[in-house]
Scaffold this active site. Structure first.
Site: not given
Ligand code: BGC
Ligand code: BGC
Length: 748
Positions: A309, A519
């Site tokens: 991840d 998240e």
């Molecule tokens: C999340 C995932 C996601 C990944 C890519 C992460 O922060 O926990 O579920 O697939 O970002 O965006």
């Molecule tokens: C990801 C997250 C990340 C965020 C940052 C998202 O698309 O899934 O994990 O923290 O982008 O911009």
């Protein structure tokens, strides 16, 4: 000489016969293996590690703001693909792109990969399309997973997966970071709504249906994508309720509750898995050889690869401190079984791993295994044949047919939990006040991962879609609808005015709940609905008009203080882009609700229990007293259950057990009913749950119509993880229950 010749012929024939009984599948596996070996043998260490490196689109692009389009930086693209030999790119670059922009973005990336690199290996692009192609503007955006689970309709989940695959692939993207197969057993968790709820069987079945819909029989089909099951494993039950905090899950419960949905998804053909971003029992999942290599690749036999991840490999050093240096973090993760690193902002993983391999710290055989797995998925997707977008799919994108399927999914995903005095459905000639912070927003019905990561930029939402307010106005005429927000999520706005308005109408439709989040930014410390909203309900009740409460939320916010004030309560959760219309259809009776809660709705902030609780939890003064249990859900018609029959009374482990029941619609309108079979194992060497869902099926019945529904169980359905942490079946007495009917049987 002749004899030798004959013997040779005979031997060759015998060998041929011996080997000729290969299945088509084996032959094609071998063909693919050979092609992969051929490529692998030409690859340098740098090229191999490049394949294991995944970066985010932001690294090679720029954009002015969420509403403007993204621009690829040609130099940075070249640096990523040619210099660092990057094998995978992800994410949306800040906000959703148009279909055309996506096709261009993917084309320029694949041009670089296939035309400017030595071996021309295509890039594997991945995206979080968790409720439709949510990062492509105008896509069909379905109810979130928690709603799909409430529908109890596997066909809806399968079709949703299939339509999502179509629209994602139309965007040129062949890989989707979905489904989420973690169990929703911690309602405080900010990603609760990304799950299929609290039940193992329900999650397993819905996950399977989703994988089938997304992947079909063959992921090289241009309307299919590869799934990525996540987050493996145990991420969903943080001990303190906050996202990305430690979980404690003994191996028995890992195997009993958390593993089955992943095992079934791998069996169904899921090729890739993403790792739990957090830690279980003190071990960060990204460093866990047992979970990743022994269980996922060994026991479950995952054919494709494991991706980390977001930033989680380096975090073994910077956050978790199980690795003393970035080098140790990379070595630890790769040796634990990680095949691809979602780095995603830089090339540190690449540089470190190249050096570790050259220094002999990580054996080349390990990275060969990782790259073989990654190339396999690229082959299976047909990327070596055509890495480019199938632009001919644009025509069917967000078609009317897809929108209809979405509306139907939303309608079946909304749960009616209270209907005192049959207040619902409301008459279409009534005058109503619509109030509350979730009444006039599209974002709140969609949740996170919608157009942007947090999903909360309302301005970017499609204007033609209906909020609940707009859908109610359309249903009964604007003249019959008054709107006062009353309160925002946290503060009073004009509640006094709303109360005055309530006096003038026949009923109040009060839309409460949560703003949009996902998240860690969605972490909260109190499951109770904020005071301002509770106050609004209490004040409105003083007007003396019936209140219908609509809860639009990602997790079950506690509302016990206002439940008695509302005669009707609809738990809408996150019904997606057609949610407004679906809610109005239910409120005014154009649709008969048919969902059942996929989680137990807590009555109190503390003392949360799931429906499959243990005997001790209801012993002495303890009790199971939720607001509404898992499985609760009302209809506008009434179903009568009768004739619960078992195919016998005594069974042995090899027998199948058939359970049948007759369901009759004894009301006066057509309705769908989710028929659910629960099993209780009366005595066991490990304490047994109160009851467990083992089968379900949704049927449709006209008034007066009845249908026999039958389910088949086998000993697997009666098994559990014993004291030795292995799956066992124990003889004894079991109870089968459907609705309020029960029958006992014995396993010898
Ligand atoms: C999340 C995932 C996601 C990944 C890519 C992460 O922060 O926990 O579920 O697939 O970002 O965006
Ligand atoms: C990801 C997250 C990340 C965020 C940052 C998202 O698309 O899934 O994990 O923290 O982008 O911009």
């Amino acid at each position: 000489m002749k004899r030798v010749y004959y013997i040779t012929i005979i031997m060759i024939s015998i060998m041929y016969l011996g080997f000729a009984v290969k299945t088509d599948e084996q032959i094609s596996d071998e063909k693919i293996d050979k092609r992969i070996d051929a490529i692998l043998s030409k690859m340098t260490i740098e090229e191999k590690v490049g394949q294991m490196t995944q970066i985010t689109l932001e690294v090679i692009s720029s954009r002015e703001g969420e509403a403007s389009s993204l621009v690829i930086d040609a130099d940075k693209l070249k640096e990523a693909i040619v210099d660092y030999k990057v094998g995978s790119i992800i994410n949306t670059g800040g906000a959703a792109n148009t279909l055309d922009d996506w096709q261009e973005i993917i084309t320029s990336i694949q041009d670089a990969a296939t035309k400017e690199t030595r071996l021309g290996i295509p890039v594997l692009y991945g995206i979080d399309a968790i409720h439709g192609a949510n990062y492509t503007l105008g896509a069909t955006l379905f109810p979130q997973a928690i709603n799909l689970a409430a529908s109890r309709n596997k066909e809806i989940v399968k079709e949703g997966g299939s339509i999502t695959a179509y629209e994602v692939r139309a965007s040129g993207i062949p890989w989707n970071f979905n489904p989420v197969l973690g169990m929703g057993r911690e309602p405080l968790w900010a990603r609760f709504w990304e799950t299929f709820g609290e039940d193992v069987h329900l999650t397993t079945e819905m996950g399977k249906a989703y994988v089938e819909g997304q992947q079909g029989k063959d992921i090289s089909d241009k309307t299919k994508v590869a799934t990525c099951i996540k987050h493996y494993m145990g991420y969903s039950v943080p001990k303190n309720g906050k996202d990305r905090t430690p979980a404690w899950i003994p191996e028995r419960f890992i195997r009993d509750i958390f593993l089955p949905p992943f095992a079934e998804a791998v069996k169904t053909g899921a090729f890739t898995a993403m790792v739990n971003s957090s830690e279980v029992n003190g071990i960060p999942a990204h460093s866990d050889y047992h979970i990743l290599t022994e269980i996922l690749k060994g026991e479950l036999n995952l054919k494709g690869f494991i991706v980390s991840d977001w930033e989680d490999i380096i975090r073994l050093h910077t956050r978790d401190r199980v690795a003393e240096s970035p080098e140790e973090a990379v070595k630890m993760a790769v040796m634990a079984g990680l095949d691809m690193s979602m780095v995603p902002y830089d090339y540190s993983f690449y540089e470190i791993l190249v050096k570790l391999v050259k220094d002999g710290e990580v054996p080349e055989s390990r990275i060969d295994d990782a790259v073989r797995r990654i190339l396999l998925v690229k082959y299976m997707l047909g990327l070596f044949e055509n890495p480019y977008p199938y632009t001919e799919l644009s025509d069917g994108f967000a078609s009317e047919e897809f929108t209809e399927a979405n509306l139907n999914a939303a309608r079946e995903s909304i749960t009616l939990v209270k209907n005192e005095n049959n207040i619902l459905p409301l008459s279409k000639t009534s005058k109503v006040l619509v109030a509350g912070p979730t009444a006039n927003l599209l974002s709140v019905m969609n949740g996170g991962w919608t157009i942007t990561w947090q999903g909360n930029n309302e301005e970017l939402y499609p204007k033609e879609k209906h909020t609940i307010l707009e859908a109610v106005q359309e249903k009964i005429g604007e003249n019959n609808v008054i709107f006062r927000e009353g309160s925002s999520f946290e503060e009073d706005i004009n509640s006094a005015e709303a109360v005055k308005m309530a006096e003038k109408v026949d009923a109040v439709v009060l839309c409460l709940g949560e703003p949009t989040y996902c998240e860690t930014p969605g972490n909260i410390s109190d499951l109770a609905l904020p005071d301002a909203q509770l106050m609004l309900a209490q004040e409105l009740a003083k007007a003396g008009k019936p209140i219908v409460l609509v809860m639009v939320e990602g997790r079950p916010r506690v509302i016990n203080k206002i439940v008695d004030h509302a005669e009707g309560i609809v738990v809408a959760m996150l019904p997606g882009m057609e949610g407004g219309r679906a809610v109005a259809d239910i409120l005014f009776g154009d649709v008969n609700p048919s969902a059942k809660l996929p989680f137990t709705y807590p009555r109190n902030v503390n003392g949360y229990m799931t429906y499959d609780y243990k005997p001790l939890e209801v012993f002495d003064v303890n009790e199971f007293n939720p607001q509404w249990s898992f499985g609760h859900g009302l209809s506008y018609t009434e179903f009568e259950y009768s004739d619960l029959k078992l195919s016998g009374k005594n069974f042995s482990v090899d027998d199948e057990i058939t359970v049948s029941v007759t369901v009759k619609n004894i009301g006066d309108r057509e309705g769908k009913e989710a028929v659910e079979l629960y099993i209780t194992d009366l005595y066991g060497s490990v304490t047994r749950p109160n009851k467990q869902l083992k089968a379900f099926e949704k049927i449709n019945l006209a008034p007066g119509e009845s249908q026999e529904v039958s389910f088949t169980l086998n000993s697997d359905d009666l098994s559990f993880i014993g004291r030795e942490n292995t799956r066992i079946v124990e003889p004894g007495e079991f109870i089968a229950a459907v609705a309020d009917l029960q029958a006992a049987f014995y396993l010898k």
